[in-house]
Every structure is written in structure tokens, then in C-alpha cells.
Design a protein around this motif. Structure first.
Motif: not given
Length: 615
Positions: A155-183
Motif C-alpha cells: 500500500s502507498l503512504i500518501r495524503e488523501p488529496d495527492d494525485e497518483r504519486l506512483a507510476r507502476w511498471q509491471e514486468t512479465s515475471d511479476g515484479d513491480l517498479h515505480f517512482s516517487l518524486s519528492l521535494v
């Protein structure tokens, strides 16, 4: 990132039912759930390609890392320094209840404390040591993994009004990549949860902050109960917290280490699974925790030990196994994880432990010494426990005088080990004292005869007049560092000439610039190929023995040198290689127990010397 980080380049977090190892680059490369001894979910520490991992680090190709614990806690902070800013990864597990639970939560809080930072996160689980395929289901609020009967969510830790912070990238072997941009000032992250049927859902930042605060408070409140006020308080506290992390709260059992398969020699075969509770380690832990004032924990270990004594095994190797699963199950079938290369090519990677059914007579002395020390602290056995003790001593009276495998679990056949006989002497000696203290009926006359016979035998056969030292086994001139416990246990006075000669012989043969080997495998074949490093437990036993013998200057410099081999967080593995690198399973309870004992003994002797000087 390194394919295999150094063993010492890790921190440990946990919830008193399981733990995770986290490398200095932010990668979880060892995590089993729901218990210490459960099959792995992430285990790239033993096979980079097949083991699975959970990484979180800056997107920048170049970054420096620093790692620390929030003071007096088991909350780990990994700091990332880049040209664009400074970020932190805060890893913690809220402490579980004392009931066994399949639900465990691991928080990975990411925050930017200066500038700006993009984080890359990769989750690549490999369930059941990579033997169980999994399915991945991605949704807006998180991810669900299913592997047979095992379920895990993210699950993601985020504020209720956040836009989608994670850009999910699923791989064929069931792995997951995503990124978070923070200031600067932003705090977000992810929560890994095992064993829950609830769907993943957003975790508000305020909730994550509250659980972080609660976890910090738990650990700081716990360590504040320590009664120790002498020198090296910081090192002792870190060791105590580590021992608490290695405790399975529902049973009180202490695992020898949270890891499996880490080598005693890089590239070698001495790669054992330590995620179990040894009678020996549990016994020593009772004594150590009593010395620190942690009587509740000592009592919990005492109950675990009592249950093993009261419910003896029907076994050819005696009423006690040398080790058990954390719930007391004696089944520890050893197997090799097929296809795994092992840490840095240290094959085979083993799970389970085939030494569980060895005959090691010393465990009876360690158990009885722990029961005696528990009695001194006001922790008592009832009538059923006393009857079990009498039954155990009856068995030992009939069986102590025989070859056995010994404390170091060698696989070269049974021998007449002096340490095993020493601990049999301890078993009868402490039982005699307990009978007198409790006023309980017991065959004290027989116990006394057996105790005295063992003492005489050790003096006649365990002492080598040519070496002028107590030796590892009867009829062989090999030295063994386990005998450093002789004066600690009261078998011989610490300034007896026979003991001082033994200590001097060990210094010549087993000590290397203050570090101590267990024994010389080339002189005493143990049934295994290769060699090993110095044994950190033995170095701390050496400090204790030096301090008791009055060699305080040597004891102190040896202790201070040993402290320099700790990792950046104050943690120790089992051994230290010739290069100074930590090797073996990590972190090891035995080492941290011995550190605490050596520090307390040395501190007390230094205070006594200072008091004599003032008078």
C-alpha cells in the motif's frame, strides 16, 4: 549497487516475530514471514538473481549512503546524499502482540529533507526460497501478491488529496517498479503487509507518523528498563536491543541469528541455518538478561527452557535436542536450496539444520546454570519442573561419560570433548545447589559422586602436562577457546597456575591481534572442508577470562579492539575474516550475549581496581 553487499553492510529491523535485513543501499535482501524460520520472501543475499529483493534508492546514478538507528530503538534510517538533495528511507515494523500472528507490517517511509529527490522502488518477491510462483494484481491503492496460501499486499503512504504519486511498471515475471518524486518536507512511502486478507489501501501520512512514533516509544521505553550504568552503555544497549529483536515473543525463544546460509568462509561449505533456538543460547541469554535487569525476558526464556525440560524427547541423543524451532518443534530437516549459488558463490545454501539431533552433552550444564541463575533472580521452577530436572540428571548420571559431537557441532564424529565434561560438572553442581536452596527431595549423594568423578577426570585427562594447558579433547594436544568459560563457571580459580598456563597457551596459539579462533581445524579435523575466521564470541570470552585473572590492561585493549570490528550500527556477525570483514550469519545472538557479559565483567573489575587504588 553491489551484486552482493558486505554482510556487515546491513541493519536489522523486526517486530518480535520476524525480522528484515536492510543493506546500506536501501535494499531488503532477507525477509521471512510470518516467523523467523518461515520460508523467505526476499533472499537476494543468498542468490542475487533468484532470491528476490525490495529496493528503494534515489533515481540519481551516483549517491552516497549513511545508515543509523533512531537512538535507543530498532528503527533504521538510511540517508541518501546526492547533488540535488538529501533523502531518507525510514524502515520499521510496528511491534506485534505476544500471540502468534500471520499479519506483519513493514513500513518504508521515504522523505526528502533537503532539495528534491526522485526515488526508484522495486519489489521483486520470490516466495518459498524462489520455489513458489506468485500472481500480481495492481490497483490504484496498491498491489496484491498471491503465492499458494501466502498473501502479501503493498500500500502507498500518501495524503488523501495527492494525485497518483506512483507510476507502476509491471514486468512479465511479476515484479513491480515505480517512482516517487519528492521535494523538501515531503514524506511518502509504502507499507508491505503479509498475512492479511484485507485489500491494499492508502495509508495516510499522519497514520504512518503515529505508528513511527509508537514504535520509537516502544523501544525507548523498553531499553530504559536496563539497570546497567557502567562503561560502554551504548554498546551494551545496542546489543540488548538486538537480542530483543531476535526473540520470538509468543514463545520466548531466542534465535541464534535471523539469517541462513551466510558463510563462515567465503566460497566455502560452512553455511548453516541459524534461525532456530539453541538450548545453549537460550540458557546464556537468561544469565545475561538477568545481569541487565530484564527479568521479564529472562523469565520468558526460562519458560521456553522449562517446557523443553518438562516435555523431554524420546531420542537416542538424550532428553533434550540441542536446538528447536522457535515454538519448540524439534523437526529441523536440513536441505539445500537447489539452483542457488549462495552468498558470493558460497555453495550450498542450506535451510534447516542437520546438527539438531547431535549428542552435545554441554547443553545440560548450560540449562542447569541458567535455571540456577534464574533462581538467584527470583525466577523459580514449580514441582513439575523440579521432577523434570531430577529425571534429566538421572539420565545424565548414566550418560555423561561417553564421546559426543561437542559445542561447535563438528561433523567429524564423536569425541571426548573436555568442554562437554565441564558442563556436565556444572549440571550436577547447580542441581546440588538447587536441591539445597529449595529443600526438595533429590538423589544428592549420587549427584555429588558424579560431579566429583567428572572433576577428577577433567583434571587427569583434560589437562595436558606437556602443553601445560587444558585441551579440547582427551588424549589430543589441541586447544579450544570454549574452555575460556572454566573460571567463569567456577570450575577453577581465575588465578590458579593451571588456568594461567592455559590462558597463556591460548594466547600463543589461538589469539591473533586480540581476535580468537575457536580451535585449529587443521590440528583437529572437524569433518568439513576449508577454514574459518576468528570467532567473535570467543574474543569476548577471552576478554572476560583476562579480566577475571586480573590482566585488566590486556582485557581492556582487547575489548576496545573488538569494538572496532562492529559494523556501522554496532552489530556483529558470527566471525571475522583475516581481512577484518564480518562473515557468518548476521547478526549473531551469541556474540552480542558475550559482548554484554564481557563488558559487565570488565567494568566491575575496573571499578574494583579503582576502589582499591583509592584505599
Amino acid at each position: 549497487m553491489n551484486r552482493y553487499p558486505s554482510i556487515a553492510d546491513h541493519g536489522l529491523i523486526g517486530d518480535l516475530q520476524t525480522t528484515a535485513l536492510i543493506a546500506t543501499d536501501g535494499t531488503i535482501d532477507w525477509f521471512c514471514s510470518p516467523r523467523f524460520d518461515s520460508p523467505s520472501i526476499f533472499a537476494s543475499l543468498l542468490d542475487h538473481s533468484r532470491g528476490g529483493h525490495f529496493s528503494a534508492h534515489p533515481h540519481d546514478a551516483v549517491f552516497e549512503t549513511k545508515q543509523l538507528y533512531i537512538p535507543d530503538t530498532a528503527v533504521l534510517v538510511t540517508r541518501f546524499l546526492t547533488e540535488n538533495g538529501v533523502g531518507e528511507l525510514i524502515d520499521f515494523m510496528p511491534v506485534s502482540s505476544e500471540a502468534p500472528s500471520t499479519r506483519h507490517r513493514l513500513f518504508r517511509v521515504l522523505r526528502c529533507v533537503r532539495g528534491a529527490m526522485d526515488f526508484d522502488v522495486e519489489i521483486a518477491p520470490r516466495f518459498d526460497y524462489g520455489r513458489q510462483q506468485h500472481e500480481l494484481k495492481v490497483a490504484d491503492h496498491g498491489v496484491t501478491y498471491t503465492a499458494g496460501n501466502t498473501r502479501m499486499s503493498l500500500s502507498l503512504i500518501r495524503e488523501p488529496d495527492d494525485e497518483r504519486l506512483a507510476r507502476w511498471q509491471e514486468t512479465s515475471d511479476g515484479d513491480l517498479h515505480f517512482s516517487l518524486s519528492l521535494v523538501e518536507g515531503h514524506m511518502r512511502g509504502v507499507v508491505l503487509e503479509t498475512g492479511s486478507e484485507a485489500p491494499p489501501q492508502d495509508v495516510p501520512v499522519a497514520t504512518a507518523q503515529r505508528l513511527f512514533d509508537d514504535t520509537v516509544s516502544y523501544w525507548q521505553d523498553w531499553i530504559s528498563r536496563s539497570t546497567y550504568t557502567g562503561r560502554w552503555r551504548e554498546e551494551i544497549d545496542r546489543s540488548a536491543i538486538t537480542l530483543k529483536l531476535l526473540t520470538y515473543s509468543p514463545s520466548g525463544g531466542l534465535v541464534a541469528a535471523p539469517s541462513a546460509g551466510l558463510p563462515e568462509q567465503l566460497g566455502g561449505e560452512r553455511n548453516w541455518d541459524y534461525r532456530y533456538t539453541w538450548v545453549r543460547d537460550a540458557s546464556f541469554s537468561i544469565n545475561t538478561l538477568v545481569r541487565l535487569g530484564f527479568l521479564d525476558e529472562a523469565a520468558a526464556f526460562g519458560r521456553w527452557l522449562r517446557d523443553r525440560v518438562v516435555e523431554p524427547l524420546d531420542s537416542d541423543t538424550g532428553p533434550l535436542n540441542i536446538m528447536y524451532r522457535i515454538d519448540g518443534d524439534p523437526d529441523l530437516l536440513e536441505e539445500i536450496i537447489e539452483g542457488w549459488e549462495g552468498y558470493r558463490g558460497s555453495y550450498p545454501a542450506r535451510i534447516g539444520n542437520g546438527a539438531a539431533e547431535q549428542l552435545q552433552l554441554d547443553i545440560y550444564g548450560e540449562a542447569m546454570d541458567a535455571i540456577w541463575n534464574a533462581h538467584l533472580a527470583g525466577i523459580e521452577f514449580g514441582q513439575a519442573g523440579w521432577q523434570a530436572i531430577c529425571d534429566l540428571l538421572d539420565w545424565l548420571a548414566d550418560n555423561w561419560d561417553q564421546p559426543e559431537e561437542g559445542i561447535w557441532e563438528t561433523r567429524g564424529g564423536r569425541k571426548n570433548f573436555t568442554y562437554g565434561r565441564l558442563m556436565c560438572w556444572v549440571a550436577f553442581d547447580r542441581a546440588i545447589r538447587l536441591a539445597a536452596a529449595y529443600g526438595r527431595p533429590a538423589p544428592v549423594a549420587r549427584w555429588t559422586v558424579e560431579r566429583d568423578a567428572i572433576y577428577t577426570q577433567i583434571m587427569e585427562k583434560g589437562w595436558d602436562p606437556t602443553r601445560r594447558a587444558f585441551v579440547q579433547q582427551y588424549g589430543e594436544p589441541v586447544l579450544d577457546a570454549s574452555l575460556l568459560k572454566m573460571p567463569q563457571l567456577g570450575f577453577i580459580a581465575p588465578r590458579d597456575p593451571m588456568w594461567l598456563d592455559t590462558l597463556a597457551a591460548m594466547e600463543t596459539e589461538l589469539v591473533s591481534d586480540s581476535l580468537v579462533y575457536r580451535y585449529d581445524p587443521s590440528a583437529s579435523p572437524d569433518g568439513l572442508r576449508g577454514s574459518e575466521g576468528t570467532f567473535s564470541l570467543c574474543t569476548f570470552l577471552y576478554v572476560d577470562a583476562l579480566a577475571r585473572s586480573g590482566q585488566l590492561a590486556k582485557a581492556r585493549i582487547t575489548f576496545e579492539k573488538m569494538l572496532s570490528y562492529a559494523n556501522h550500527l554496532g552489530l556483529y556477525s558470527e566471525e571475522i575474516a583475516l581481512t577484518g570483514e564480518q562473515i557468518g550469519n548476521f547478526p549473531q545472538a551469541f556474540t552480542h550475549l558475550a559482548l554484554i557479559d564481557a563488558a559487565i565483567t570488565l567494568n566491575d573489575r575496573l571499578d574494583e581496581a579503582a576502589a582499591r587504588g583509592r584505599h
